[in-house]
Design an enzyme around this catalytic site. Structure first.
Site: not given
Ligand code: ARG
Length: 462
Positions: A156, A277, A283, A290
């Protein structure tokens, strides 16, 4: 341009329809397989005396020359041709004259295209399998380095029990072994020859379908001519096997994305496999993972496209089936892209062992082991579970951990606790003692990598 089948027609097909109908933009990539199929067919026609031996040899020679010319760039595939089959036959005829016109004896584009896709995908499966094998080997290498790197195991997404990083990686190795197994299976069913099915009803010529299958390294001819031209199960099976494999890569990517975050910081990806970024200077984004997660959706979509395309088709060939290629090629192209980016990304990542260990040290990940301590002293598990729950609540109220809780507090809950409880619930004991087959203990991880390497070798030789 007059089509090869123009005899029956009294006017040219509308140019928009021609463009709509054409598949050359996506089937040109099968030129090698189309030529291989034609060479096998021409060989068999000659051997059977259906065409003269010298015609057969001339056809084979012409086809080989076309192949060499395409490969060297001397011959460009005409983007206005209807499809790769028509292009190569037309080119052969323009080179050989009437002899070229004999190639299509006892054959149809329907069995020709079904054969070409099988041969093309057979080669692609080999490439995909070797990429997966490379990934599995990389996982074994990293797992061996991290057989004793303690990290939290989750259920979980809540810290559950301590494991090793090596154990976590080897879970993915198991999934990937099954992926290769599935591809082997797909390959076996794919490697059967539809050639000689003709348009749908075979042929009156005395062809030898076993011989063409043998020449192409296939296990034999498909047993029914209608099935031969209308079956695309092999595309669906492959897309499905690739979807499962992509789903594995996607889950792995999701974990890497989490592990890279400041909230976890278990690993860091190499700069070469991260992006920045345009506005936020701090970043470092895990874009590769992704994109893999995103492309998984696409491959699953390809699988659904193929199933939906086939579900309403009467036997035998229908033009709808031309849509098979873009879907299955997309799946194949994308998984290769994903695997070949994922492997070096994984090999170059930095593992922050201390952060993994710190995360494992909090969150009462050793509570099961505390209960097991009492069980080993004779207490029933459910009783021990309840006492440990009380100790956890006590720790939470004092903002401490089981490892730092004084013995008198243990004793206040249960007299069975002695000084050895601290060793029993130390992370190294928790992990080191879980040496069951397939477990997270360092020695179990080492046994897993050895077995995995062995199984990989077996699967690759199947
Ligand atoms: N380009 C076609 C395809 O990809 C080849 C088969 C065409 N057959 C036909 N009867 N029109 O499916």
């Amino acid at each position: 341009m007059a089509m090869m089948w123009a005899g029956r027609f009294s006017k040219d097909v509308d140019s928009k329809v021609n463009a709509f109908n054409s598949s050359i933009s996506f089937d040109a990539r099968m030129y090698k397989q189309d030529i291989a199929g034609s060479i096998a067919h021409a060989t068999m026609l000659g051997e059977q005396g259906i065409i003269g031996m010298s015609d057969s040899l001339e056809l084979i020679g012409g086809l080989k020359e076309i192949l060499a010319d395409i490969e060297s760039g001397k011959l460009e595939i005409d983007p206005n041709a209807e499809d790769i089959h028509m292009f190569i036959e037309a080119e052969l005829t323009s080179r050989l004259g009437d002899v070229g016109k004999r190639l299509h004896t006892a054959r149809s584009r329907n069995d020709q295209v079904a054969l070409d896709i099988r041969l093309y995908l057979r080669d692609e499966i080999k490439e995909i399998k070797s990429l997966i094998a490379e990934l599995i080997t990389a996982l074994c290498d990293i797992a061996e380095k991290h057989s004793d790197t303690v990290m939290p195991g989750y259920t979980h997404l809540q810290r559950a029990q301590p494991i090793t990083f090596g154990q976590h990686l080897m879970a993915y190795a198991q999934m990937l072994l099954r992926d290769i197994d599935r591809l082997n299976d797909t390959e076996r069913r794919m490697n059967v020859s539809p050639l000689g099915s003709g348009a749908l009803a075979g042929t009156t010529y005395n062809i030898d379908r076993h011989r063409t299958a043998e020449l192409l390294g296939m296990s034999g001819p498909m047993a029914n001519s209608l099935d031969g031209v209308s079956d695309r199960d092999f595309c669906i099976e492959l897309a499905s096997a690739l979807s499962v494999c992509m789903m594995h890569l996607s889950r792995f990517s999701e974990e890497i994305i989490l592990w890279c975050s400041w909230e976890f910081k278990f690993i860091e990806l190499d700069d070469a496999y991260s992006t920045g970024s345009s506005i936020m200077p701090q970043k470092k984004n895990p874009d590769v993972t992704e994109l893999i997660r995103g492309k998984t959706a696409r491959v699953i979509g390809d699988n659904v496209t193929l199933l939906a395309m086939m579900k309403g088709l009467p036997l035998a060939y229908n033009k709808d089936m031309q849509e098979d290629k873009e879907a299955i090629f997309d799946a194949v192209d994308n998984i290769k892209l994903c695997l070949s980016t994922f492997i070096p990304m994984l090999k170059t990542m930095t593992v922050y062992k201390a952060n993994m260990r710190n995360a494992a040290a909090r969150g009462f990940i050793n509570a099961t082991d505390c209960a097991d301590y009492l069980v080993k002293k004779g207490m029933p598990f459910r009783t021990a579970y309840k006492i440990t729950g009380g100790l956890v609540a006590l720790c939470i109220s004092r903002d401490t951990t089981l490892g730092d809780l004084p013995l008198k507090d243990y004793k206040s809950q249960c007299e069975l606790f002695e000084d050895d409880i601290y060793k029993a619930i130390s992370l190294d004991t928790c992990v080191g003692e879980r040496k069951t087959f397939g477990g997270p203990a360092p020695e179990s991880v080492m046994a897993q990598t050895e077995l995995t390497r062995k199984r990989l070798k077996e699967l690759c030789n199947e």
